[in-house]
Every structure is written in C-alpha cells, then in structure tokens.
Enzyme design. Sequence first.
Site, short mmCIF file in Angstrom:
data_model
loop_
_atom_site.label_atom_id
_atom_site.label_comp_id
_atom_site.label_asym_id
_atom_site.label_seq_id
_atom_site.Cartn_x
_atom_site.Cartn_y
_atom_site.Cartn_z
N ASN A 1 60.66 -155.16 31.38
CA ASN A 1 61.13 -154.90 30.02
C ASN A 1 61.82 -156.17 29.52
OD1 ASN A 1 62.23 -153.97 27.65
ND2 ASN A 1 63.76 -152.64 28.62
N LYS B 1 62.84 -156.82 26.59
CA LYS B 1 63.76 -156.56 25.47
C LYS B 1 63.49 -157.60 24.36
CE LYS B 1 66.83 -154.50 28.78
NZ LYS B 1 68.17 -154.09 29.16
N HIS C 1 64.57 -145.76 25.53
CA HIS C 1 65.47 -146.63 26.30
C HIS C 1 66.89 -146.42 25.76
CE1 HIS C 1 67.44 -150.20 27.81
NE2 HIS C 1 66.47 -150.30 28.70
N GLU D 1 69.08 -148.39 24.99
CA GLU D 1 69.42 -149.29 23.87
C GLU D 1 68.86 -148.76 22.55
OE1 GLU D 1 68.10 -152.91 25.79
OE2 GLU D 1 69.74 -152.68 27.20
N GLU E 1 67.47 -144.55 34.39
CA GLU E 1 68.26 -145.77 34.19
C GLU E 1 69.71 -145.40 33.86
OE1 GLU E 1 65.82 -149.40 33.07
OE2 GLU E 1 66.19 -148.33 31.21
N GLY F 1 72.04 -154.14 33.06
CA GLY F 1 72.55 -155.47 32.73
C GLY F 1 73.93 -155.79 33.30
N SER G 1 69.78 -153.18 36.73
CA SER G 1 70.21 -154.24 37.65
C SER G 1 69.32 -154.37 38.89
CB SER G 1 71.67 -154.05 38.04
OG SER G 1 72.50 -154.25 36.91
P1 PGA Z 1 68.36 -154.82 33.65
O1 PGA Z 1 67.74 -153.90 32.49
O2 PGA Z 1 67.33 -154.93 34.74
O3 PGA Z 1 68.62 -156.15 32.99
O4 PGA Z 1 69.59 -154.15 34.12
C1 PGA Z 1 66.95 -152.79 32.81
C2 PGA Z 1 66.54 -152.08 31.54
O5 PGA Z 1 67.34 -151.94 30.61
O6 PGA Z 1 65.40 -151.63 31.42
#
Ligand code: PGA
Length: 230
Positions: free
Chosen positions: A10, A12, A89, A91, A156, A162, A193
Amino acid sequence: MLNKKTLVANWKMNGDKELITQFNEILNNQTLKHDVIVCPSFVHLPFFHPLSFKIGAQDCDFHEKGAFTGSISPVMLKEIGATYVIIGHSERRVQHFETNRVIQKKEEAAHNAGLIPIVCIGETQEDYTNKKTFDVLKKQLIESTNQFTSTIIAYEPIWAIGTGLAPHIDEIKNTLSFIKNIFPNNQVIYGGSVSLDNIQQILAHELVDGCLIGGASLNANTFLDMINAV
Ligand code: PGA
C-alpha cells in the site's frame, strides 16, 4: 509444500515514476512465490507493466458512473488493469469520514465489477487498551462487508500503522483466529508496521494468509526481500 501468501503493498500517497520503473524491472525479473499486489495512487496505475505481480487501487467509489466529481469507479479500475482494491483503510475511515455502510457499498460495487476487495478493519489504541478489540472488529466485519468469500480481510490495528509497533505475534494469531471464526472462508491478512525484521515471524503462522505493507513497501529491493523472506 509452500504455503502461498498474499502480500499487498500500500503506497498510500507516495511513489513516483522512478519507483514504478524500479518495481516493474525488479519484480518482473523474478518468479514470485507469493501473490503480490502493488497498490499505488490512481494516477500511477497505468505506468505499471505487471507480469509477475498484480496491481490494485487504494479506494473506489460505489457508483458505477455519473456526476461524482473527483471519484473513480470500480469499473474504471478494472478497465485500466487493476484486479484488487483496498476498501475502508483506517486513513479513509478517519480522514474521509467513511462509515461501515459506505465501505459495505464500496465492497459490493468492487465485487460486482470483478475486482477483489481488500476490506480493512482495526481497533484504535483506546479500544485496544479497553479490551474492546473483538467487539469493534465484529461490528466492522458485519457492517462493512457483504460476506463475499472472495473478499480479503485485512486486520490492521490503527495503533500499529506507521508506528513501528506491531502487536506480539500471539496477539496477531488470536485476533486472526477470532476473525476466521466469523469468516472461515476468507483470506485474512495482517497489516501495521510490517517490516523486513518481522515479516518472517508473522507469515510463518498458518493462520496468517498474508500482509498489507505500507512504509516498508516503498523500496523495491526491500520489498523483494520481504517477498523472499518466507
Ligand atoms: P505501515 O502501513 O506498514 O506503514 O504501518 C500499513 C497500512 O496502513 O496499510
């Protein structure tokens, strides 16, 4: 026998044409032993020439077409060569106020267009601290999906995204087993992460069908090492 996993990158709102060139060259040069899906921004999708991997989008609208300025329909994604789409997601849920109901409609539209939806669910730090994780996940699972067995569920935890703080592997196993009790026929992957340091341990467990990888997927060589880690 190799237990094939699903690894989703992903990106983003990251990446550029140079990174896409690297992915095209480095990944296509290999026979990948897992299902690999790269999800860049909408505008970058046409620059991929995926041979050994697949491409997906990070979101879609639930309408097929019409007066929805700025939106992209699942049918358009399919036409451009995407086979997967991430939906719900955290976000999108937080920054774009997407509700379970909206996510459920997006999942249905994506499914009807022939895409494989990857529906994200996850608890906040507060839910986690208050031991509400299973309640929250159950509600999200029921309200934001249509229970299509082709849908991939991505667990998640929001506090792990993150932050460099992935849950202990036993917690991941417990939570995935909870999800699989409700949705026994779906692939369930873990995200939050995931890095070159922990992917082997996470994917080693048979309950974990794959990983959704954010930050660590933004380097083609690191991502390839992650694919090859298991
Ligand atoms: P990350 O993000 O691996 O940077 O923690 C995962 C995600 O939001 O899909």
